[in-house]
Every structure is written in C-alpha cells, then in structure tokens.
Design a protein around this motif. Structure first.
Motif, short mmCIF file in Angstrom:
data_model
loop_
_atom_site.label_atom_id
_atom_site.label_comp_id
_atom_site.label_asym_id
_atom_site.label_seq_id
_atom_site.Cartn_x
_atom_site.Cartn_y
_atom_site.Cartn_z
N SER A 17 15.04 -1.26 6.77
CA SER A 17 14.19 -1.02 5.61
C SER A 17 13.04 -0.12 6.03
O SER A 17 12.15 -0.52 6.75
CB SER A 17 13.66 -2.36 5.08
N SER A 20 11.43 3.57 1.38
CA SER A 20 12.39 3.54 0.35
C SER A 20 13.77 3.55 0.78
O SER A 20 14.71 3.48 0.07
CB SER A 20 12.20 4.77 -0.50
N GLY A 245 7.38 1.30 -2.33
CA GLY A 245 7.00 -0.10 -2.43
C GLY A 245 5.99 -0.42 -3.52
O GLY A 245 5.64 -1.59 -3.69
N THR A 264 2.19 -3.89 -6.33
CA THR A 264 3.32 -4.19 -5.45
C THR A 264 4.61 -4.28 -6.26
O THR A 264 4.66 -4.96 -7.28
CB THR A 264 3.10 -5.52 -4.71
N SER A 265 5.63 -3.60 -5.80
CA SER A 265 6.93 -3.67 -6.45
C SER A 265 7.44 -5.11 -6.47
O SER A 265 7.40 -5.81 -5.46
CB SER A 265 7.93 -2.77 -5.71
N ARG A 268 10.16 -5.72 -3.88
CA ARG A 268 9.66 -5.87 -2.51
C ARG A 268 9.00 -7.24 -2.33
O ARG A 268 9.16 -7.90 -1.29
CB ARG A 268 8.65 -4.77 -2.22
N THR A 271 11.66 -10.02 -2.12
CA THR A 271 12.37 -9.96 -0.85
C THR A 271 11.53 -10.54 0.28
O THR A 271 12.02 -11.31 1.11
CB THR A 271 12.75 -8.51 -0.53
N LYS A 272 10.25 -10.20 0.31
CA LYS A 272 9.38 -10.71 1.36
C LYS A 272 9.18 -12.21 1.25
O LYS A 272 9.19 -12.94 2.26
CB LYS A 272 8.03 -9.99 1.30
N TYR A 306 -0.31 -3.20 1.36
CA TYR A 306 -0.38 -3.29 -0.10
C TYR A 306 -1.79 -3.47 -0.67
O TYR A 306 -1.95 -3.46 -1.89
CB TYR A 306 0.50 -4.44 -0.60
#
Length: 377
Positions: A17, A20, A245, A264-265, A268, A271-272, A306
């Motif tokens: 990762s 993008s 992101g 923040t996406s 993303r 996933t985190k 972020y």
C-alpha cells in the motif's frame, strides 16, 4: 548457478500500500548484493532524472512527499479557474509497464550500456509463485529498489510530457495537474476540454500498454463555483473525489466562501481500524502498558499523516474507535472483567495522544516551498 546480479524471488501474499497504489501480486525479494547495487544505480539515475521530471510529479522523488502533492492540488483548485476534475485510476500500472518502451525511454538519457543491461536483467528476473518460476514479460519488479524510479521514468514520458504539451497547445482555460506515482488528478476550467483530454489520454495510454480503469475514472463538476452552478440547475451538491488517502469536498467557511475540505478517506479509515482490531486481539493478554505504547505509536503515525486542517472530526472519530477496540480487547481477557469506560478513559489519558492538527494550511506551506512559483510548472 545464479550470480549475485540475479534476483532471487519468492511469493508474498501481503498487500503493498503506497498511498494510492494497492495491489496484490508476487513480490521480488532481492539478494543483499542486488539491493546494494540497485540503491547505487537509483542514486545515480535520480541525479539524472531530477533534472527532467516536471513540477507536478511528486511520487518517490527525493525531497518530495504526498503532502506536497496535496498542497499543490489544493492551491491549484482554490486559486485557478477549476470547474471540472478528472479523477483517474490507472489499471495495474506497475504490472503493465512495457519493457521495450521502458528501455527506449532509458536510452534517451542513459548512454552506459552496462547500466542498461543491469536494468534489463532486473526486469527479466521473474518471480516464483507456488513453487514455480515464471518470467516477467512486463511490469516493474515489485519490492525492488529500482521499481518506483522506473515507473516514474515510464510515466514521465507517457503522461507528464504529453500533459505538459497538451496543456500549452490545446487548452484555452486553466489546467492543473498533480501526480503521485500512478495516482493523478487533473483539473479543468472547461468541460469540453476535460472530455477531449480524457478521450485522448485513453488513446495515449493504449499506445504504451496502459489503461484507465473505466469503473474508477470519472469526470466530476468540482471547484469554487461548482456548488452555485449545480444549485441553479437544481442538481445536488458536487461530488467528492479521493486522492492520496483524503476525500476532497467542496465546502464553505463561516463567511459562506468556498473552501476545499479534506477529510480522511472512509475506506482508508476502515482498513486501518480493522488492522488495529485484529492486532489488539493478538495482543489481548499483553501487559496494559505495552498495549498502550503500541496504540500510541499507531495513533501518532495516523496523526502524522492525516492531521491536516479541516480534518479534526475524522481524527477524533479515529481516536474514539481505537479506544473502543481497546476496551473490547481488555474486556475479553476475563469473564469477570472490571473494565469500565471511565477506567479506560484514565488509561487513554495516560497512554494515547489526543488528536490535534499538525500540518499547516496548504497555501502557506506551498508558498513557502515554491516561493510564488506556479503549482503546475
């Protein structure tokens, strides 16, 4: 017998990762000798190509970062007459690089045949997947030090130079570009120019073995006047787009003026948080101070990237979700737990850093870095 210059490969199933770029494929595991040699070659080639690469290219270049690309895009959208944004996605870019074209591009600047032969051997090293060796006929070897530079060289000739020429020859209005590796965004003043650019870009990429992902590439109305224009037509609010992101949103400040908001996406963030939840289960029975120190590093790393202006709410939400995962993990340690939200709050105050904005406003950092030069040289 293989020599020290050949790549020894194995299969890895983890995700790579890079901003993008997220792909799943066999990665090259290089021998120590190859790593040293590749780093030396990369240092030499960087010195050569840094003289050629254009200003709107930010990915994997010395002294450049994703936040510089984000700053340039923000400044371009807010200061230029951007009304339309092409949010593009290149399908399997790193695995689709044509070796013959890549070597031709390299020959434009590299005269040393020994260096070219080295790069050619690295490209053809192949991969071992499920115990079987297969030759790599296209693409850069993922995991190798030289791969990102080779991809940048390829996109420099296929995309950057073409965009620079297209903008000067065909564009009547403003055009802004920001590219980080294979992730790029192009802003336009006029819709007809955006549509023409999109069509010609597809043809350009097809000539060099690349392809835009039709399901993820889209043209949206976005910019300082997008909300007003859409309101007059009775359309809903402008769509958003993701870049490096962050979700970019057409918003307004307290005075009702346009502002570009970056949050923040959601993808993303989810996933985190899933990764944090899984790791907390694995660390469930570790001492609380050890868990706290690990979570502190996770949060601080998240904030380092972020914690930009206008993203405080998303930072607080991430902080809260991490605390909840910690609480559930501690409660699972025993059926007779006495872990309450209030007690966890005291632990969080001791171990977990609170969210705060750590990055300056994009225009201030951009102006300090460029000293007034154009964001799209």
């Amino acid at each position: 017998m293989s020599t020290g210059l050949e790549l020894r490969t194995r299969h890895q199933s983890n995700l790579l990762s890079t901003c993008s770029l997220v792909s799943v494929r066999p990665r090259v595991a290089t021998a120590l000798e190859d790593k040293i040699l590749q780093r030396a070659v990369v240092e030499v080639l960087n010195a050569v190509y840094e003289q050629d690469f254009l200003g709107f290219s930010y990915g994997f270049r010395p002294g450049r970062s994703p936040h510089q690309a984000l700053d340039a895009l923000s400044v371009g959208i807010t200061r230029k007459k951007v009304n339309w944004v092409l949010d593009a996605d290149v399908r399997d870019c790193f695995t689709s690089l044509d070796h013959s074209w890549l070597l031709k591009f390299l020959e434009h600047r590299i005269a040393d045949k020994r260096v070219l032969r080295l790069i050619q051997r690295w490209l053809k090293a192949g991969v071992i997947e499920d115990g079987e060796w297969s030759q790599t006929l296209e693409g850069a070897p993922q995991g190798a030090s030289v791969s990102t530079l080779l991809a940048n060289v390829y996109l420099h000739y296929v995309f950057d130079l073409w965009v620079h020429q297209w903008r000067s020859r065909h564009a009547r209005g403003d055009v802004v570009v920001a590219r980080f590796a294979d992730d790029f965004v192009v802003g336009f003043e006029h819709r007809d120019e955006a549509e023409r650019f999109w069509a010609e870009l597809r043809e350009r990429f097809a000539s060099f073995g690349l392809e835009l992902h039709e399901g993820k590439t889209r043209l949206i109305e976005f910019g300082r006047f997008a909300a007003q224009h859409r309101a007059r037509r009775g359309d809903p609010k402008p769509e958003t787009f993701d870049f490096l992101g962050f979700t970019h949103i057409c918003a307004k400040d307290r005075r009702g003026r346009f502002k570009l908001s970056r949050v923040t996406s959601k993808k993303r963030k989810r996933t985190k948080l899933r990764a944090v939840k899984a790791e907390m289960r694995r660390r469930m029975h570790h001492p609380i101070p050890e868990q706290g120190r690990w979570l502190a590093r996770v949060l601080q790393g998240h904030y380092n990237y972020y914690a930009v202006p206008h993203n405080s709410r998303a930072l607080r939400s991430f902080h809260l979700q991490v605390k909840r995962h910690w609480l559930r993990s501690l409660r699972r340690r025993s059926h007779r737990h006495r872990m309450t939200w209030e007690r966890l709050g005291r632990l969080a105050d001791r171990w977990l850093p609170r969210p705060r904005v750590m990055h300056p406003w994009p225009n201030r950092r951009f102006d300090a870095r460029t000293q007034g030069r154009s964001p799209v040289r």
